[in-house]
Design a protein around this motif. Sequence first.
Motif, PDB file in Angstrom:
ATOM      1  N   LYS A  61     -33.313 -10.800  -4.685  1.00  0.00           N
ATOM      2  CA  LYS A  61     -32.543 -11.646  -3.778  1.00  0.00           C
ATOM      3  C   LYS A  61     -31.036 -11.497  -3.995  1.00  0.00           C
ATOM      4  O   LYS A  61     -30.275 -11.336  -3.061  1.00  0.00           O
ATOM      5  CB  LYS A  61     -32.926 -13.115  -3.983  1.00  0.00           C
ATOM      6  CG  LYS A  61     -34.306 -13.472  -3.471  1.00  0.00           C
ATOM      7  CD  LYS A  61     -34.386 -14.967  -3.211  1.00  0.00           C
ATOM      8  CE  LYS A  61     -35.801 -15.392  -2.846  1.00  0.00           C
ATOM      9  NZ  LYS A  61     -36.448 -14.593  -1.823  1.00  0.00           N
ATOM     10  N   TYR A  62     -30.606 -11.572  -5.257  1.00  0.00           N
ATOM     11  CA  TYR A  62     -29.163 -11.653  -5.518  1.00  0.00           C
ATOM     12  C   TYR A  62     -28.499 -10.296  -5.771  1.00  0.00           C
ATOM     13  O   TYR A  62     -27.277 -10.207  -5.785  1.00  0.00           O
ATOM     14  CB  TYR A  62     -28.899 -12.577  -6.709  1.00  0.00           C
ATOM     15  CG  TYR A  62     -29.195 -14.037  -6.433  1.00  0.00           C
ATOM     16  CD1 TYR A  62     -28.368 -14.783  -5.596  1.00  0.00           C
ATOM     17  CD2 TYR A  62     -30.279 -14.676  -7.016  1.00  0.00           C
ATOM     18  CE1 TYR A  62     -28.624 -16.114  -5.345  1.00  0.00           C
ATOM     19  CE2 TYR A  62     -30.537 -16.014  -6.764  1.00  0.00           C
ATOM     20  CZ  TYR A  62     -29.708 -16.724  -5.929  1.00  0.00           C
ATOM     21  OH  TYR A  62     -29.954 -18.052  -5.681  1.00  0.00           O
ATOM     22  N   HIS A  89     -17.608  -9.616   3.843  1.00  0.00           N
ATOM     23  CA  HIS A  89     -18.834 -10.381   4.111  1.00  0.00           C
ATOM     24  C   HIS A  89     -19.878 -10.076   3.054  1.00  0.00           C
ATOM     25  O   HIS A  89     -20.967  -9.608   3.359  1.00  0.00           O
ATOM     26  CB  HIS A  89     -19.366 -10.079   5.513  1.00  0.00           C
ATOM     27  CG  HIS A  89     -19.734  -8.639   5.713  1.00  0.00           C
ATOM     28  ND1 HIS A  89     -21.030  -8.195   5.648  1.00  0.00           N
ATOM     29  CD2 HIS A  89     -18.980  -7.547   5.928  1.00  0.00           C
ATOM     30  CE1 HIS A  89     -21.046  -6.886   5.823  1.00  0.00           C
ATOM     31  NE2 HIS A  89     -19.828  -6.469   5.992  1.00  0.00           N
ATOM     32  N   PRO A  91     -22.895 -10.151   1.270  1.00  0.00           N
ATOM     33  CA  PRO A  91     -24.108 -10.836   1.723  1.00  0.00           C
ATOM     34  C   PRO A  91     -24.944 -11.440   0.594  1.00  0.00           C
ATOM     35  O   PRO A  91     -25.897 -12.139   0.876  1.00  0.00           O
ATOM     36  CB  PRO A  91     -24.889  -9.721   2.421  1.00  0.00           C
ATOM     37  CG  PRO A  91     -24.432  -8.466   1.760  1.00  0.00           C
ATOM     38  CD  PRO A  91     -23.062  -8.700   1.225  1.00  0.00           C
ATOM     39  N   ASP A  92     -24.570 -11.174  -0.670  1.00  0.00           N
ATOM     40  CA  ASP A  92     -25.448 -11.554  -1.779  1.00  0.00           C
ATOM     41  C   ASP A  92     -25.003 -12.804  -2.530  1.00  0.00           C
ATOM     42  O   ASP A  92     -25.422 -13.034  -3.655  1.00  0.00           O
ATOM     43  CB  ASP A  92     -25.558 -10.381  -2.768  1.00  0.00           C
ATOM     44  CG  ASP A  92     -26.064  -9.122  -2.099  1.00  0.00           C
ATOM     45  OD1 ASP A  92     -26.953  -9.259  -1.246  1.00  0.00           O
ATOM     46  OD2 ASP A  92     -25.563  -8.036  -2.397  1.00  0.00           O
ATOM     47  N   LEU A  93     -24.134 -13.595  -1.927  1.00  0.00           N
ATOM     48  CA  LEU A  93     -23.636 -14.770  -2.643  1.00  0.00           C
ATOM     49  C   LEU A  93     -24.629 -15.927  -2.545  1.00  0.00           C
ATOM     50  O   LEU A  93     -25.225 -16.146  -1.498  1.00  0.00           O
ATOM     51  CB  LEU A  93     -22.299 -15.213  -2.031  1.00  0.00           C
ATOM     52  CG  LEU A  93     -21.143 -14.232  -2.188  1.00  0.00           C
ATOM     53  CD1 LEU A  93     -19.947 -14.716  -1.391  1.00  0.00           C
ATOM     54  CD2 LEU A  93     -20.776 -14.082  -3.642  1.00  0.00           C
ATOM     55  N   PRO A  94     -24.803 -16.667  -3.638  1.00  0.00           N
ATOM     56  CA  PRO A  94     -25.646 -17.868  -3.557  1.00  0.00           C
ATOM     57  C   PRO A  94     -24.990 -18.885  -2.615  1.00  0.00           C
ATOM     58  O   PRO A  94     -23.763 -18.966  -2.553  1.00  0.00           O
ATOM     59  CB  PRO A  94     -25.652 -18.399  -4.989  1.00  0.00           C
ATOM     60  CG  PRO A  94     -25.072 -17.334  -5.844  1.00  0.00           C
ATOM     61  CD  PRO A  94     -24.221 -16.492  -4.973  1.00  0.00           C
ATOM     62  N   THR A  95     -25.795 -19.629  -1.889  1.00  0.00           N
ATOM     63  CA  THR A  95     -25.224 -20.670  -1.023  1.00  0.00           C
ATOM     64  C   THR A  95     -24.932 -21.906  -1.865  1.00  0.00           C
ATOM     65  O   THR A  95     -25.366 -22.002  -3.013  1.00  0.00           O
ATOM     66  CB  THR A  95     -26.216 -21.052   0.081  1.00  0.00           C
ATOM     67  OG1 THR A  95     -27.363 -21.633  -0.540  1.00  0.00           O
ATOM     68  CG2 THR A  95     -26.639 -19.845   0.892  1.00  0.00           C
TER      69      THR A  95
END
Lengths: 495, 178
Positions: A61-62, A89, A91-95
Amino acid sequence: MDIRAQVSSVFHLDKCIGCHTCSIACKNLWTDRRGNEYMWWNNVETKPGTGYPTKWEDQEKYHGGWERVGSQLRLKQGGKAATIGKIFHNPDLPTMDDYYEPFTYKYADLTNAPAGTDQPTARAVSMVSGKPMKIAAGPNWDDDLSGSNVYAANDPGVIELSAEQQQQLFAIEKMVMFHLPRICNHCSNPACVASCPSGAIYKRGEDGIVLINQDKCRGWRMCVSACPYKKTYYGWSSGKSEKCILCFPRQEAGEAPACFHSCVGRIRYLGVLLYDADKIEATAMKADGELAAAQREMILDPCDPEVLAAARAAGMAEQIIQAAQKSPIYKFVKQWGIALPLHPEFRTLPMLFYVPPLLPLLSTDHQGTQKLADDFFTSLEQARLPLMYLAGLFAGGNEEEVKAVYRRLIAVRLQRRAATVGDLAEAEVERARTISGLERDTLDAIYRMTSLTRIKERIVVPPLLREQAVEAGMDPEEYKQAMGFGSRKAPKRRW
Amino acid sequence: MQTSRFRFNLPKRILTLAFLSVALPVFCALAATGEPERGRQLYTGAVAMSNGGSPCIACHGLTGLGSAGAASYGPNLSDLYANYGEEGVAAVLESLAFPSMEAIYTSRPLTETERLDLTAYFARTAEQTAAPPTSLAGSILLGVLIVFAIVALLGLRRLKGVRQPLVDQVRKQRGMQS
């Protein structure tokens, strides 16, 4: 041979009581600023569990850490071209929800509420929006509640286990859990350093502490996704990324880092390790299961005359060498072989080691207890916490590594039991020693280091020699008290 | 000194005057038809008006210029020539007596040649049956939509929360309302 010094640590997980004192000490000292509410440079998570941020171990995921591509080591999130391609952008940042939405309570309502028949309450408010909110997560939401159907069941390590093993793990009234305190590992092969487009992150020469230069950081947040341990954080007010600094201002003034100093369970050990930087790349290229052993190979004996000569030739200060000789970390990792790196398969060569928890005392047989006799060693396979799970955490899946550690820890316990309770035959203890491969004195030394040491023996802060530099300019005590975190210079614009 | 210089220049002046008396009528006759290509350059601003007036394209739309000819501040001039004929167009260009144009062109009138060139250009445009100019706003909107679509496509790969799906999954398994 390229000898470097590294301020390294060991966390003894059997001693961690999960009180979060370390987290609070760190929070109060470094991250109580606006925009940093969500960040915990030191956090304690319950295992099995998904941790903070949720499922940080799941690199599918990360995309953190390194991977082997042919004969090359490459960042899992992509090389330089990929970094530039997604610089606006990532895309792999934790929300925010994966960390948690920081909250506080309207405490003033308790005292300012008008007189009435109801008890006043302090409602939870978001520290982001300031509006009342429903608290849905926290940095250790599942604290002490292992077996939770959401968080423990989705632990990436647990998912790998068989259905039977999972059932054992979560059996009612026999539930098993331990605490995992985490800080920045100050890796030898840090992915955050490699990922930074601004070149703002560096590993300090004299002690290996990994730092983010707040003047150079431009907030691209590539380090946030690249660090497989998710230990760099973006400061939403400063616009810069921040991470654990291993309390270098405290260390420079001769103090232990705050989390080490405040640790109630005295689980934290600190000291200098000497290692061969020439071996970093070859070590990081090993197969998953060999990484822990290869990393031990990288660490050098600080009493070996050959190493000493090379260290002196490289210009290493005598004080650092002396500190390395007194280092408890060298004993834990190399001499005794009872501390392992966390998730070596991320290939960052973390320099923080863990003594795995000796939970097998709780067995699946005999109502969860185990006779302290022969079957102790054969019963490791029936341990309540499956060896496979621990091997996944500390040895890249290599169960033999974890087994070896447990055999030594069990031998220490048996020898101490024979000495204090006296209900074990000497032959039994002798057998334990043989299996563990350690001498009587060594086992005693492990016991003493684990149970009886004072802070100066557990935490051997090397003289970082910046004290003299500080002393020349200002009172070291004032320096220690006044040292803050952050940028002191106005940003320099490049255009 | 003075006299000698006067004497020296006299033949040259006579020659110049003689040349002009012959050439001017010829030039005027040539210019009377106007060059449509030069008119187009004046219309689009590729060549500046000699008295400093704004090019027509700033306010008026016209066919044959693509999206660039889609200005809508003044009326569209595509049918100007068809409606008013050569004389009408010439008269309009001479006075430009419209409130919003007066302010600009009374002090910066179009020259004779420019008027002729522009008229010729309008005449040429009237003959063409080009499609009406595409609206510039429409083209920009389309461009913006394409950029948004690219961003959205890139965003598909973005990590969309890890924790909430886990919670939702368990709720779904147990048939709970979220």
